[in-house]
Design a protein around this motif. Structure first.
Motif, mmCIF file in Angstrom:
data_model
loop_
_atom_site.group_PDB
_atom_site.id
_atom_site.type_symbol
_atom_site.label_atom_id
_atom_site.label_comp_id
_atom_site.label_asym_id
_atom_site.label_seq_id
_atom_site.Cartn_x
_atom_site.Cartn_y
_atom_site.Cartn_z
ATOM 1 N N LEU A 183 1.015 -1.240 0.064
ATOM 2 C CA LEU A 183 -0.101 0.072 0.166
ATOM 3 C C LEU A 183 0.806 1.296 0.056
ATOM 4 O O LEU A 183 1.336 1.883 1.002
ATOM 5 C CB LEU A 183 -0.948 -0.095 1.246
ATOM 6 N N GLN A 184 1.203 1.669 -1.252
ATOM 7 C CA GLN A 184 2.220 2.840 -1.385
ATOM 8 C C GLN A 184 1.518 4.101 -1.173
ATOM 9 O O GLN A 184 0.610 4.494 -1.719
ATOM 10 C CB GLN A 184 2.816 2.873 -2.760
ATOM 11 N N LEU A 185 1.931 4.633 0.256
ATOM 12 C CA LEU A 185 1.274 5.981 0.550
ATOM 13 C C LEU A 185 1.539 7.101 -0.177
ATOM 14 O O LEU A 185 2.736 7.416 0.158
ATOM 15 C CB LEU A 185 1.284 5.961 2.049
ATOM 16 N N ASP A 186 0.879 7.809 -0.900
ATOM 17 C CA ASP A 186 1.037 9.156 -1.070
ATOM 18 C C ASP A 186 0.493 10.293 -0.096
ATOM 19 O O ASP A 186 -0.480 10.250 0.229
ATOM 20 C CB ASP A 186 0.336 9.467 -2.387
ATOM 21 N N VAL A 187 1.577 10.734 0.329
ATOM 22 C CA VAL A 187 1.217 11.519 1.669
ATOM 23 C C VAL A 187 0.190 12.868 1.336
ATOM 24 O O VAL A 187 -0.660 13.204 2.164
ATOM 25 C CB VAL A 187 2.503 11.985 2.432
ATOM 26 N N GLY A 188 0.681 13.559 0.353
ATOM 27 C CA GLY A 188 0.079 14.756 0.011
ATOM 28 C C GLY A 188 -1.476 14.748 -0.219
ATOM 29 O O GLY A 188 -2.189 15.337 0.238
ATOM 30 N N THR A 189 -1.798 13.716 -0.994
ATOM 31 C CA THR A 189 -3.048 13.389 -1.581
ATOM 32 C C THR A 189 -3.843 13.097 -0.185
ATOM 33 O O THR A 189 -5.216 13.163 -0.282
ATOM 34 C CB THR A 189 -3.347 12.399 -2.832
ATOM 35 N N CYS A 190 -3.377 12.158 0.564
ATOM 36 C CA CYS A 190 -4.050 11.621 1.705
ATOM 37 C C CYS A 190 -4.511 12.836 2.750
ATOM 38 O O CYS A 190 -5.479 13.126 3.243
ATOM 39 C CB CYS A 190 -2.895 10.864 2.658
ATOM 40 N N GLY A 206 3.321 -3.022 8.426
ATOM 41 C CA GLY A 206 3.870 -3.774 7.598
ATOM 42 C C GLY A 206 3.625 -3.769 6.148
ATOM 43 O O GLY A 206 4.113 -4.493 5.203
ATOM 44 N N ARG A 207 2.728 -2.935 5.773
ATOM 45 C CA ARG A 207 2.154 -3.062 4.338
ATOM 46 C C ARG A 207 2.676 -1.657 3.750
ATOM 47 O O ARG A 207 2.214 -1.433 2.500
ATOM 48 C CB ARG A 207 0.637 -3.203 4.431
ATOM 49 N N ILE A 208 3.378 -0.751 4.527
ATOM 50 C CA ILE A 208 3.653 0.466 3.779
ATOM 51 C C ILE A 208 5.238 0.390 3.417
ATOM 52 O O ILE A 208 5.871 1.272 4.092
ATOM 53 C CB ILE A 208 3.274 1.629 4.699
ATOM 54 N N GLN A 209 5.484 -0.285 2.403
ATOM 55 C CA GLN A 209 6.974 -0.443 2.031
ATOM 56 C C GLN A 209 7.559 0.855 1.535
ATOM 57 O O GLN A 209 8.809 1.004 1.620
ATOM 58 C CB GLN A 209 6.967 -1.662 1.301
ATOM 59 N N SER A 210 6.656 1.664 0.878
ATOM 60 C CA SER A 210 7.333 2.855 0.373
ATOM 61 C C SER A 210 6.373 3.742 0.517
ATOM 62 O O SER A 210 5.185 3.687 0.591
ATOM 63 C CB SER A 210 7.810 2.636 -1.225
ATOM 64 N N LEU A 211 6.802 5.142 0.600
ATOM 65 C CA LEU A 211 6.089 6.381 0.750
ATOM 66 C C LEU A 211 6.328 7.373 -0.330
ATOM 67 O O LEU A 211 7.517 7.668 -0.567
ATOM 68 C CB LEU A 211 6.007 6.951 1.883
ATOM 69 N N HIS A 212 5.132 7.996 -0.939
ATOM 70 C CA HIS A 212 5.835 9.305 -1.919
ATOM 71 C C HIS A 212 5.609 10.263 -0.945
ATOM 72 O O HIS A 212 4.676 10.844 -0.281
ATOM 73 C CB HIS A 212 4.507 9.527 -2.823
ATOM 74 N N LEU A 213 6.856 11.075 -0.478
ATOM 75 C CA LEU A 213 6.965 12.162 0.406
ATOM 76 C C LEU A 213 6.728 13.532 -0.461
ATOM 77 O O LEU A 213 7.543 14.290 -0.773
ATOM 78 C CB LEU A 213 8.593 12.303 0.879
ATOM 79 N N VAL A 248 8.627 0.423 6.098
ATOM 80 C CA VAL A 248 8.883 0.981 4.879
ATOM 81 C C VAL A 248 10.412 0.390 4.501
ATOM 82 O O VAL A 248 11.492 0.356 5.425
ATOM 83 C CB VAL A 248 9.087 2.356 5.323
ATOM 84 N N GLU A 249 10.626 0.420 3.159
ATOM 85 C CA GLU A 249 12.043 -0.094 2.771
ATOM 86 C C GLU A 249 12.817 0.977 2.117
ATOM 87 O O GLU A 249 13.801 1.065 1.887
ATOM 88 C CB GLU A 249 11.651 -1.273 1.820
ATOM 89 N N TYR A 250 11.795 1.897 1.397
ATOM 90 C CA TYR A 250 12.470 3.011 0.957
ATOM 91 C C TYR A 250 11.468 4.181 0.847
ATOM 92 O O TYR A 250 10.305 3.949 0.742
ATOM 93 C CB TYR A 250 12.982 2.739 -0.429
#
Length: 278
Positions: A183-190, A206-213, A248-250
Motif C-alpha cells: 500500500l504505497q502511501l502518497d502523503v500529500g493526497t492523503c 507492515g504494508r507501507i513499504q514505500s511512501l511518496h513524500l 518502510v523499505e525506501y
C-alpha cells in the motif's frame, strides 16, 4: 583497555538507540521521476544521471517506461548499475496489469531490478463493488508476479480517501488484498483528502513499504507547489510510524511542480529531507 561496570551499562543502554539510528538512516531515499517529467522527455539518460548526481539512491519510473524496447530497458539497467542506484518499483497504468500486458511489464521490471510493480492510479468508482474489482485485479497480479519474485502494489490519490457508501475505498483495498500487496502511501493526497497518514500507517502495519513524500499546503495558492517540508505534513511522526510499524523499505520524494525548475526542485527537496530525517 577494560571497561568499568558503569561504562559497560552506559554503552549497553546506548546500543539500541545507535542501532535504531543506523537503521533509520540506512533507508534509501529516491525520486519518483514524474517530478522531472519534462526533463525526461528531452534526455532520459541525462536526467537519470543528474538525479543520481544530486545524491538520490533510487528512482521510480512511471508509466511511459512501458514503451521502451528490450534494448532500451537493458541499457537503463546498465546505467543504473553504473551510477550505483536502484529502481525498487515502477508506476503502472491499470491496463499494464491486464492479461495482455502483465507478462511484458513483469519482464521489464525484472530487467530493471524492481521489487514492486505498482498500480499508479484507478479511476474513482461510484460504488464499493468497483473498488473490490480493483482489489481482485491486484490479487490476480500478485499471484502472477510472485512466481518471478516480484510483488504488486497500489498507489493512492485523493479518491481513495473519500467515503463511498460510508467506507473509504482505501480500507476496501487494504482489507481485500493479500498482505503481500504494498500500500504505497502518497502523503500529500492523503492530507488533501482530510485523512491522517500517521493513523493510516499504524492501522496497516507492515504494508507501507514505500511512501511518496509529497507535501501539501491548505493555502489554495500553494497546494502541491510547496517544497518538501513547507506544507502541512507532520514528517517527523510520519517517519516514526513508517519505520516503527509501517515496514518502510525506501522513500520517494515527489513533486508536481514548484517555483523552481525540476532539477533544482529535486535538489532542494532532497536537502530538506536530509535535514528533517536526521
Amino acid at each position: 583497555m577494560t571497561l568499568s561496570r558503569r561504562s559497560f551499562l552506559a554503552l549497553s543502554a546506548m546500543l539500541p538507540w545507535a542501532l535504531k539510528a543506523r537503521a533509520s538512516t540506512s533507508i534509501p531515499i529516491g525520486l519518483e521521476l514524474y517530478s522531472v517529467r519534462e526533463a525526461l522527455k528531452l534526455d532520459l539518460e541525462g536526467t537519470v544521471r543528474a538525479v543520481a548526481q544530486l545524491g538520490y539512491q533510487c528512482v521510480e519510473f512511471y508509466a511511459p517506461y512501458f514503451d521502451w524496447s528490450e534494448a532500451q530497458t537493458k541499457a537503463m539497467r546498465k546505467l543504473l548499475d553504473d551510477l550505483g542506484i536502484r529502481c525498487y518499483s515502477t508506476h503502472n497504468d491499470e491496463k499494464y496489469f491486464s492479461a495482455d500486458n502483465i507478462n511484458r511489464a513483469r519482464d521489464m521490471n525484472l530487467s530493471l531490478g524492481s521489487k514492486y510493480m505498482v498500480m499508479a492510479f484507478s479511476e474513482p468508482k461510484s460504488g464499493l463493488d468497483g473498488w473490490r474489482v480493483i482489489a481482485d485485479e491486484l490479487n490476480a497480479a500478485a499471484a502472477k508476479l510472485e512466481t518471478s519474485g516480484l510483488k504488486a502494489g497500489y498507489h493512492n490519490h485523493q479518491a481513495e480517501w473519500k467515503p463511498v457508501e460510508g467506507v473509504r475505498p482505501m480500507e476496501i483495498l487494504a482489507k481485500n488484498t493479500k498482505p503481500s500487496v504494498m500500500l504505497q502511501l502518497d502523503v500529500g493526497t492523503c492530507l488533501e483528502a482530510g485523512s491522517d497518514p500517521v493513523a493510516w500507517i499504524r492501522a496497516n502495519p507492515g504494508r507501507i513499504q514505500s511512501l511518496h513524500l509529497k507535501d501539501w499546503s491548505p493555502d489554495p495558492s500553494k497546494g502541491y507547489q510547496v517544497l518538501f517540508g513547507e506544507g502541512s505534513a507532520d514528517w517527523k511522526n510520519i517517519f516514526v510510524a513508517a519505520e516503527s510499524v509501517g515496514g518502510v523499505e525506501y522513500y520517494l520524494l515527489e513533486q508536481e511542480g514548484s517555483r523552481f525548475g525540476e532539477i533544482e526542485t529535486a535538489k532542494r527537496c532532497l536537502q530538506a529531507y536530509e535535514t528533517v530525517h536526521s
